[in-house]
Design an enzyme around this catalytic site. Structure first.
Site, mmCIF file in Angstrom:
data_model
loop_
_atom_site.group_PDB
_atom_site.id
_atom_site.type_symbol
_atom_site.label_atom_id
_atom_site.label_comp_id
_atom_site.label_asym_id
_atom_site.label_seq_id
_atom_site.Cartn_x
_atom_site.Cartn_y
_atom_site.Cartn_z
ATOM 1 N N ASP A 162 11.943 16.938 51.395
ATOM 2 C CA ASP A 162 13.372 16.691 52.027
ATOM 3 C C ASP A 162 14.251 16.189 50.736
ATOM 4 O O ASP A 162 15.353 16.584 50.844
ATOM 5 C CB ASP A 162 13.241 15.507 52.946
ATOM 6 C CG ASP A 162 12.776 16.060 54.345
ATOM 7 O OD1 ASP A 162 13.275 17.095 54.807
ATOM 8 O OD2 ASP A 162 11.687 15.499 54.883
ATOM 9 N N ILE A 163 13.833 15.261 50.017
ATOM 10 C CA ILE A 163 14.567 14.690 49.162
ATOM 11 C C ILE A 163 15.091 15.572 47.846
ATOM 12 O O ILE A 163 16.434 15.526 47.517
ATOM 13 C CB ILE A 163 13.868 13.289 48.448
ATOM 14 C CG1 ILE A 163 13.787 12.454 49.557
ATOM 15 C CG2 ILE A 163 14.695 12.978 47.031
ATOM 16 C CD1 ILE A 163 12.848 11.103 49.084
#
Length: 399
Positions: free
Chosen positions: A178-179
């Site tokens: 996600d990051i």
């Protein structure tokens, strides 16, 4: 918020991690990020751990939400409701950027597609973060699949080279699936904002989580292309550099890297084994790779006679190294304190909590002030009152 992005308004339709992390970075740099949530709020509000008294998502939130929604304001709108959709248009009219992380087609069904918003607000930059991208920039057979971090890590190749061996693929602990897409989306957004300033036309920015993890795993692509073999996990060592890994000490473990011949010579000398730097079996990185078992055995035998602190003390400044820190270790580390990488924010439950600070440091710019993540709809009245005052000012200027 002060900062280089002061004056930039971002409408944030994201939830969970990838989208909120992206807009958090923009907020940390000074953008006015308005988080638009439905009546149920971002599902991550409910995820823990929860400070005492913070179990009700409507009245509070857990650590997951607190960490990546700082420095934002929350507006509650039901985008399926026609009246609220008109309020959303009023919000978008004064915005520079819109970010969402729904699956492809969701915004279209709401009548809020990129094309319709672009016609209405030509300068608006529209960014989407999806598991497998948007067909506007390139279709995918997985277009309609939902995705979370672990799915991106698996499909993007990261898990194929993480772990002890091929039989036990391992995800990376933090939500990097996600990051990292979030960081790339922030880069794309700023590029598109710059272009819109010059041309007056916004652009659709698309980042797929799969693509981002594949880009992060770039080494496996050229390895497969050149060798014809898919790389496999090999624990904490490296398939191209040696020594480059984690070794046990007498009290714990250290990470060290001495792939250059200069660093290897220094390490051999510090270990009391200078002859290793002159031995043809270990003189070059390629030679050390061929004899990696012997190399790690020599380093490990030396390190296990010393404490972790002593290994670091002897190598510091000469050979790249570092302790394998836990969260508790980092909380005590002067580096994290001096660089404001652990910061304290208020929490609706009453007691402040600590979260990770902003890693983007700008010389001459003060450290951002960190405001707690908002309650659901906390700023709805405030934001629309501002829009009303802005409209009144614009009319007065015209008259």
């Amino acid at each position: 918020m002060a900062g280089p992005l002061a004056g930039l308004r971002v409408v944030d339709l994201t939830q969970v991690l990838a989208g909120p992390y992206c807009t958090m970075l923009l907020a940390d740099l000074g953008a006015d990020v308005i988080k638009v949530e439905g009546p149920g709020g971002d599902m991550a509000r409910q995820w823990g751990p929860h400070p005492d008294g913070a179990e009700n998502a409507a009245e509070s939130y857990g650590g997951y939400f607190a960490s990546v929604n700082r420095n934002k304001r929350s507006v509650c709108l039901n985008l399926k409701d026609s009246a609220d959709r008109e309020r959303f248009y009023a919000l978008a009219e004064g915005a520079d950027v819109l970010v969402e992380n729904y699956r492809a087609g969701v915004m279209d069904k709401l009548g809020l597609s990129w094309e319709s918003l672009h016609r209405r607000f030509p300068k608006l930059v529209y960014a989407g973060i999806r598991g497998f991208g948007d067909p506007r920039t390139g279709d995918s057979p997985y277009r309609d699949f939902p995705a979370f971090d672990i799915i991106a890590q698996a499909m993007g190749g990261l898990m194929s080279v993480t772990g002890e061996d091929a039989a036990h693929p391992m995800k990376v602990g933090p939500g990097i699936g996600d990051i990292f897409p979030a960081v790339l989306a922030a880069v794309g957004i700023l590029a598109a904002v710059r272009e819109a300033e010059n041309t007056g036309a916004g652009r659709f920015v698309d980042v797929a989580m799969y693509d981002a993890v594949l880009a992060l795993s770039e080494r496996i692509v050229y390895q497969h292309s050149i060798t014809g073999h898919s790389p496999e996990p090999q624990g904490n060592s490296h398939p191209i550099l040696c020594p480059y890994g984690v070794v046990a000490t007498g009290t714990g473990a250290v990470a060290l890297a001495a792939p250059s011949d200069i660093h290897w010579a220094r390490l051999a000398t510090i270990m009391g084994r200078p002859e290793l730097a002159l031995d043809a079996r270990y003189m070059t990185n390629d030679a050390r790779l061929r004899n990696a078992e012997d190399v790690y055995s020599a380093v490990g035998t030396w390190a296990q006679t010393l404490s972790t602190d002593e290994v670091i003390r002897r190598l510091a400044g000469l050979v790249p190294c570092g302790p394998v820190n836990t969260a508790a270790d980092i909380a005590r580390d002067d580096h994290a304190a001096m660089r404001h990488m652990i910061v304290e924010v208020e929490h609706p439950a009453g007691q402040p909590i600590q979260i990770a600070g902003c890693p983007i440091k700008l010389a001459g710019n003060p450290e951002p002030r960190y405001h707690r993540a908002p309650l659901l709809g906390e700023h709805t009245d405030e934001v629309f009152a501002e829009l009303g005052r802005r409209a009144t000012t614009l009319i007065a200027d015209v008259l």
